[in-house]
Design a protein around this motif. Structure first.
Motif, short mmCIF file in Angstrom:
data_model
loop_
_atom_site.label_atom_id
_atom_site.label_comp_id
_atom_site.label_asym_id
_atom_site.label_seq_id
_atom_site.Cartn_x
_atom_site.Cartn_y
_atom_site.Cartn_z
N GLU A 175 59.57 -36.21 44.62
CA GLU A 175 60.75 -36.79 45.13
C GLU A 175 61.74 -37.67 44.34
OE1 GLU A 175 62.35 -36.10 48.13
OE2 GLU A 175 61.05 -34.58 48.52
N GLU A 176 60.80 -38.56 43.54
CA GLU A 176 61.70 -39.43 42.64
C GLU A 176 62.50 -38.71 41.69
OE1 GLU A 176 58.50 -39.67 43.33
OE2 GLU A 176 57.87 -41.75 43.83
N LEU A 177 62.01 -37.50 41.19
CA LEU A 177 62.69 -36.78 40.21
C LEU A 177 63.94 -35.98 41.00
CD1 LEU A 177 63.07 -35.79 37.43
CD2 LEU A 177 61.47 -33.78 37.89
N VAL A 178 63.59 -35.69 42.27
CA VAL A 178 64.83 -35.03 43.05
C VAL A 178 65.91 -36.10 42.78
CG1 VAL A 178 65.54 -34.33 45.37
CG2 VAL A 178 63.32 -33.54 44.46
N ALA A 179 65.69 -37.33 43.28
CA ALA A 179 66.59 -38.39 43.61
C ALA A 179 67.51 -38.51 42.03
CB ALA A 179 66.05 -39.84 43.59
N VAL A 180 66.60 -38.54 40.96
CA VAL A 180 67.50 -38.77 39.61
C VAL A 180 68.33 -37.40 39.41
CG1 VAL A 180 67.11 -38.73 37.09
CG2 VAL A 180 65.64 -39.99 38.74
N ILE A 181 67.72 -36.10 39.74
CA ILE A 181 68.48 -34.92 39.58
C ILE A 181 69.71 -34.99 40.40
CG2 ILE A 181 68.49 -32.53 39.66
CD1 ILE A 181 66.86 -33.37 37.28
N LYS A 237 71.58 -37.58 41.33
CA LYS A 237 72.64 -38.62 40.93
C LYS A 237 73.23 -38.02 39.50
CE LYS A 237 70.11 -42.65 42.18
NZ LYS A 237 69.13 -43.69 41.53
N MET A 238 72.44 -37.17 38.71
CA MET A 238 73.01 -36.34 37.40
C MET A 238 73.91 -35.34 38.00
SD MET A 238 70.91 -34.37 34.75
CE MET A 238 70.69 -32.97 35.59
N ILE A 239 73.40 -34.67 38.79
CA ILE A 239 74.33 -33.49 39.34
C ILE A 239 75.73 -34.10 39.90
CG2 ILE A 239 74.62 -31.48 40.91
CD1 ILE A 239 71.70 -30.80 40.27
N SER A 240 75.36 -35.23 40.75
CA SER A 240 76.93 -35.84 41.21
C SER A 240 77.64 -36.24 39.73
CB SER A 240 76.50 -36.74 41.76
OG SER A 240 77.55 -37.52 42.44
N MET A 249 77.62 -30.80 31.45
CA MET A 249 76.16 -30.60 31.78
C MET A 249 75.38 -31.29 30.68
SD MET A 249 76.35 -26.94 33.26
CE MET A 249 74.71 -27.18 33.89
N LEU A 250 75.96 -31.03 29.28
CA LEU A 250 75.08 -31.80 28.21
C LEU A 250 75.24 -33.17 28.29
CD1 LEU A 250 73.92 -31.18 25.38
CD2 LEU A 250 76.25 -31.28 24.50
N MET A 251 76.43 -33.62 28.71
CA MET A 251 76.35 -35.40 28.79
C MET A 251 75.45 -35.84 29.95
SD MET A 251 78.56 -37.92 31.13
CE MET A 251 78.85 -36.77 32.16
N GLY A 252 75.57 -34.88 31.17
CA GLY A 252 74.58 -35.41 31.99
C GLY A 252 73.23 -35.38 31.67
#
Length: 109
Positions: free
Chosen positions: A34-40, A42-45, A91-94
């Motif tokens: 779930e912690e990884l889901v939260a990071v992903i 934020k990144m996608i946003s 996407m590369l920057m994220g």
């Protein structure tokens, strides 16, 4: 913050996403949690925000007269209206900005 465990299907889906961003060789030992889901999330946003901003960036060209500028404004408006997919550079920057944090939480650190 307490997280619930991901189902096998959710773990599989998350693995597909992280492998798309960082590759199987980088993420093979990562725990899908779930912690990884939260990071992903934020990144996608961040990637979406970047892509929205890129829609407003004029494309390189020669602007010889006001009609050229008008055409470029029309193209910019069309990109904003169509809301296409994310730009590769965003996407590369994220992926670059969030890799360390993603790896950290995926390894339980």
């Amino acid at each position: 913050m307490t997280f619930m465990a991901l189902t096998d299907t959710e773990q599989h889906d998350l693995r597909v996403i992280v492998e798309a961003f960082w590759g199987k060789h980088e993420t093979a030992n990562w725990e899908m949690n779930e912690e990884l889901v939260a990071v992903i999330s934020k990144m996608i946003s961040e990637v979406k925000s970047c892509s929205q901003a890129m829609d407003l960036v004029p494309r390189p060209g020669v602007y010889l007269n006001p009609k050229d500028v008008q055409r470029e404004l029309r193209k910019m408006a069309r990109r904003v209206k169509e809301k296409g997919s994310s730009y590769w550079v965003c996407m590369l920057m994220g992926a670059t900005n969030w890799k360390t944090e993603a790896a950290r939480v995926a390894q339980g650190l």
